[in-house]
Design an enzyme around this catalytic site. Structure first.
Site, short mmCIF file in Angstrom:
data_model
loop_
_atom_site.label_atom_id
_atom_site.label_comp_id
_atom_site.label_asym_id
_atom_site.label_seq_id
_atom_site.Cartn_x
_atom_site.Cartn_y
_atom_site.Cartn_z
N CYS A 2 65.81 -33.22 9.89
CA CYS A 2 64.60 -33.21 10.36
C CYS A 2 63.72 -32.68 9.55
O CYS A 2 63.83 -31.80 9.76
CB CYS A 2 64.01 -33.50 11.97
SG CYS A 2 64.98 -33.95 13.13
N ARG A 27 66.02 -33.46 3.29
CA ARG A 27 66.71 -32.58 4.25
C ARG A 27 67.26 -33.18 4.92
O ARG A 27 68.18 -33.01 5.98
CB ARG A 27 65.03 -32.16 4.94
CG ARG A 27 64.66 -30.27 4.46
CD ARG A 27 63.34 -31.13 5.39
NE ARG A 27 63.88 -29.76 6.13
CZ ARG A 27 63.88 -28.94 6.48
NH1 ARG A 27 63.85 -28.16 5.98
NH2 ARG A 27 63.97 -28.21 8.09
N TRP A 75 66.70 -37.41 11.81
CA TRP A 75 68.09 -37.01 12.13
C TRP A 75 68.81 -36.86 13.53
O TRP A 75 68.43 -35.93 14.08
CB TRP A 75 68.41 -35.70 10.73
CG TRP A 75 69.85 -35.35 10.43
CD1 TRP A 75 70.74 -36.09 9.61
CD2 TRP A 75 70.93 -34.69 11.06
NE1 TRP A 75 71.87 -35.71 9.02
CE2 TRP A 75 71.95 -35.28 9.97
CE3 TRP A 75 71.49 -34.20 12.37
CZ2 TRP A 75 74.11 -34.46 10.70
CZ3 TRP A 75 72.00 -33.81 12.55
CH2 TRP A 75 73.73 -33.76 12.42
N GLY A 102 64.50 -29.73 16.31
CA GLY A 102 65.56 -29.06 16.85
C GLY A 102 65.82 -29.59 17.43
O GLY A 102 66.08 -30.72 18.15
N GLU A 482 84.72 -24.62 -3.51
CA GLU A 482 82.86 -24.93 -3.79
C GLU A 482 83.68 -26.23 -4.72
O GLU A 482 82.94 -27.59 -4.05
CB GLU A 482 82.61 -24.48 -4.43
CG GLU A 482 81.24 -24.80 -4.89
CD GLU A 482 80.41 -24.74 -3.64
OE1 GLU A 482 80.77 -24.77 -2.54
OE2 GLU A 482 79.06 -25.06 -3.71
N LYS A 486 82.22 -29.17 -3.51
CA LYS A 486 81.33 -30.36 -4.18
C LYS A 486 81.75 -31.99 -4.13
O LYS A 486 81.28 -32.95 -3.71
CB LYS A 486 80.98 -29.90 -5.02
CG LYS A 486 79.95 -29.02 -5.40
CD LYS A 486 78.45 -29.07 -5.25
CE LYS A 486 78.11 -28.85 -3.35
NZ LYS A 486 78.77 -27.45 -3.13
N GLU A 489 81.74 -33.62 -0.53
CA GLU A 489 80.17 -34.11 -0.43
C GLU A 489 78.99 -35.46 -1.06
O GLU A 489 78.25 -35.96 -0.18
CB GLU A 489 79.41 -33.29 -0.48
CG GLU A 489 79.45 -31.67 0.09
CD GLU A 489 78.03 -30.92 -0.17
OE1 GLU A 489 77.02 -30.75 0.48
OE2 GLU A 489 77.92 -30.44 -1.01
N HIS A 505 103.38 -24.80 -0.17
CA HIS A 505 103.96 -24.69 1.10
C HIS A 505 103.56 -25.41 2.27
O HIS A 505 103.75 -25.48 3.33
CB HIS A 505 104.03 -23.56 1.66
CG HIS A 505 104.00 -21.89 1.42
ND1 HIS A 505 105.86 -21.72 1.35
CD2 HIS A 505 104.17 -21.27 0.40
CE1 HIS A 505 106.37 -20.84 0.95
NE2 HIS A 505 104.58 -20.22 0.62
N LYS A 604 70.22 -30.87 4.56
CA LYS A 604 69.87 -29.91 3.68
C LYS A 604 70.22 -28.97 4.57
O LYS A 604 70.29 -27.70 4.56
CB LYS A 604 68.79 -29.38 2.70
CG LYS A 604 68.24 -28.80 2.06
CD LYS A 604 69.50 -28.74 1.02
CE LYS A 604 69.68 -27.70 -0.37
NZ LYS A 604 70.62 -27.36 -1.11
O1 M6R Z 1 71.68 -23.36 3.98
P1 M6R Z 1 72.57 -22.14 3.93
O2 M6R Z 1 72.89 -21.78 3.06
O3 M6R Z 1 72.33 -21.72 5.19
O4 M6R Z 1 73.37 -24.18 4.45
C1 M6R Z 1 75.09 -24.32 4.78
C2 M6R Z 1 74.88 -24.78 4.42
O5 M6R Z 1 74.65 -26.50 5.33
C3 M6R Z 1 75.34 -25.46 2.54
O6 M6R Z 1 75.48 -24.50 2.13
C4 M6R Z 1 76.46 -26.84 2.89
O7 M6R Z 1 77.27 -26.75 3.22
C5 M6R Z 1 75.43 -28.02 1.22
N1 M6R Z 1 75.48 -28.66 2.02
C6 M6R Z 1 76.95 -27.09 0.46
O8 M6R Z 1 76.29 -27.74 -0.55
#
Ligand code: M6R
Length: 609
Positions: A2, A27, A75, A102, A482, A486, A489, A505, A604
């Site tokens: 949010c 966000r 959100w 929150g 990673e 990506k 996501e 395995h 975010k």
């Molecule tokens: O702000 P942070 O680095 O703590 O966030 C952690 C994860 O939420 C963040 O890396 C998330 O996995 C992203 N969407 C990755 O692209």
């Protein structure tokens, strides 16, 4: 997640609030709304979906003239996305309006008792109880009513309140969720993140935990919960408004991928001086204390966790220290063995991820030293830690982390080199050689990005595939994890990332004719073993897309496609080998028509556990 923006001043605020919400879109949200004080009454406009829906609702409404207001992107956590559940919320008489980020954990009890007292609720949200609590306690003094409300609620939150009888006044409060004040001339802003007001002011005050703020056009007063005034510095942020714009790129993610050389150079700047050694001046944990460390425990989520995985290799290799690592959301459910000689490193781009903050606090309460690696000055992680190491990647808007990830890897590499220096685990000349090489990586990355052409071509051939497998060994493994994150996501294509040696395995069963298998196969001590795994993949007629070191012509005969990265020593290679995987994911998502900057369901900053 949010987002909050609030304004008080002389200007018409409808557009300012709306533009602020636009800057908070990154966000993640599923509904949005504004409330403004207009002609002595509070007007409320809310809409489900993106901000275009809100804009439609705002067209032609009578909010013009208002110079006090609140805006929010929601959100959904408690209650589905709907107009009724969107913020702002009102009290029964429509005199008070609130926006909240929150979670109010005891909202059900509060709601029941407020209902019993005659309050009527119009939403399913936890946030609405705050509007009714303020109404209940209001006796002409909004600040006192907010203070009393805070003492009734538990959870973690940041909220702002306005009242129709208090033109010009916003009262804000925070517990564990960010709230910042943008200080202007004859006007002030409150927001949950700096970009919301960055185009209007760069002068920022950070509200601390268990603090309230009283904001009028001409003043900002920070109070503790005894309502005693607190001093707070105004900090000028170096990001400029342009950082929150796309600057000619079609998306923020692409811009941020191309900003990586600068993010890396800035993170290294001044920390690896020409005269030798590693200097981490802002690290407030003393060298004496760090010399006594016998274990490093890395905790983080998502992409930051993957940076931690790279960190494990460099910390073990250079600083010869035992390393443990966990995703922050699981750390708390273990019974971690920590002591004053354990260094717990919380890695968080935002410094506000709830799971990481809980893990850091738990570690501190168990006596460990806690270090935060974060990109955001004044974020909660910096308050929950004994020391801070900043990444200096600048503002990242794309939900999928890119430039902050390479900056995190660099920060951990700096920490590992610094520990090696303190612990004498590497000779000074070796530290200097690594430092020299590290300083050269931004330029290598720039050269790579300037000439990069293969990722797009590969994406065109594979973007309709239903599944991708990623394989790597050693420092190549976190890069695969990673790269796979990506892709899933931003393109919603299912992916698996595996230690290459583990493929046989289990995951090998997934392979079929033409299945794309992305293999990180950089030169290094595991290269030959990775080649054996590539052979296993080829034997199943799957298609190999390799990331390999420039000059390795042999790998062309083993792979359908190769993305070459510049040569570095093995421990530095993740800084570069992750970039083609970011680009591959980016182009595939673009070809599939996905919104790469705001992928569905993702936020975010994840401020709920
Ligand atoms: O702000 P942070 O680095 O703590 O966030 C952690 C994860 O939420 C963040 O890396 C998330 O996995 C992203 N969407 C990755 O692209």
């Amino acid at each position: 997640m949010c987002g909050i923006i609030a304004y008080t001043g002389q200007r018409q605020c409808k557009d300012l609030l709306y533009q602020g919400l636009r800057k908070l879109e990154y966000r993640g949200y599923d509904s949005a709304g504004l409330s403004v004080l207009s002609d002595g009454r509070i007007e409320l406009v809310r809409a489900v979906g993106n901000l275009d829906s809100l804009e439609q609702e705002l067209r032609g409404d009578g909010c013009t003239g208002a110079s006090l207001g609140l805006g929010h992107t929601r959100w959904a956590t408690h209650g589905r996305p709907s107009t009724e559940n969107a913020h702002p919320h009102l009290d029964c008489d429509g005199k008070i309006s609130i926006v909240l980020n929150g979670i109010i954990e005891n909202y059900q009890e509060l709601r029941a008792s407020l209902k019993a007292e005659g309050h009527e609720f119009t939403s399913e949200t936890d946030a609405e109880v705050v509007a009714h609590l303020v109404e209940k306690f209001y006796e002409g003094d909004l600040v006192a009513a907010v203070r009393k409300s805070i003492s009734e609620i538990s959870g973690h939150f940041a909220f702002c309140v306005i009242h129709k009888d208090h033109g010009g006044l916003i009262v804000g409060a925070r517990k564990e969720c960010p709230l910042l004040i943008g200080v202007g001339k004859g006007e002030n802003f409150i927001a949950s993140a700096i970009p919301a007001f960055l185009s209007e002011t760069r002068d920022v005050m950070v509200l601390g935990d268990d603090e309230m703020v009283v904001v009028t056009p001409d003043g900002v007063q920070i109070l503790d919960l005894e309502l005693q005034p607190l001093d707070r510095e105004v900090t000028r942020v170096s990001w400029d408004a342009e950082a929150a714009e796309k600057g000619g790129y079609e998306t923020f993610m692409r811009k941020e991928i191309y900003e990586q050389p600068g993010a890396l150079a800035d993170t290294l700047a001044g920390r690896l001086p020409d005269e030798g050694g590693v200097v981490l001046e802002e690290l407030t944990i003393s060298a004496e204390d760090l010399a006594k460390i016998d274990k490093v425990y890395l905790v983080a989520c998502g992409t930051s966790y993957h940076a931690g995985l790279v960190g494990r290799y460099v910390l073990e290799n250079w600083a010869r220290v035992a390393v443990e690592l966990d995703v922050a959301s699981e750390f708390r459910y273990r019974d971690p063995v920590l002591s004053p000689s354990t260094l717990v490193v919380g890695i968080s781009q935002s410094g506000e991820t709830a799971d990481t903050l809980v893990a850091m606090r738990q570690a501190r309460s168990l006596g460990a030293k806690v270090l935060a690696i974060t990109n955001i000055m004044g974020s909660q992680a910096t308050r929950d830690a004994d020391g801070v190491l900043y990444t200096r990647a600048g503002l990242e808007i794309g939900v999928a982390a890119t430039k902050t990830h390479v900056a995190q890897i660099a920060a951990i590499q700096l920490l590992a080199l610094y520990l090696a220096q303190i612990r004498n685990t590497l000779p000074a000349d070796e530290i200097d050689a690594i430092a020299r090489e590290l300083r050269s990586v931004p330029e290598l990355m720039r050269g790579y990005l300037d000439n990069e052409a293969t990722a797009h071509e590969i994406a065109k051939r594979y973007y309709q595939q239903p599944f991708f497998l990623y394989l790597g060994r050693g420092v190549g493994l976190p890069v695969c994890l990673e790269g796979a994150l990506k892709l899933k996501e931003i393109s919603y294509i299912p992916t698996e990332a595996y230690a290459a040696g583990e493929m046989k395995h289990g995951p090998i069963a997934l392979l079929d004719q033409g299945s794309p298998v992305v293999v990180v196969a950089n030169d290094g001590h595991v290269y030959e073993k990775v080649v054996s795994n590539i052979e296993e993949v080829r034997a199943r007629d799957a298609s190999v897309i390799a990331v390999a070191t420039e000059g390795n012509e042999g790998i062309r005969t083993l792979s359908e496609d190769v993305m070459y990265i510049p040569r570095t020593s093995e421990m530095l290679s993740p800084l570069l080998s992750v970039v083609p995987l970011q680009l591959l994911a980016y182009y595939i998502a673009q070809l599939k028509g996905c919104n790469v900057d705001q992928p569905r369901n993702l936020a975010k900053t994840v401020t709920v556990e």
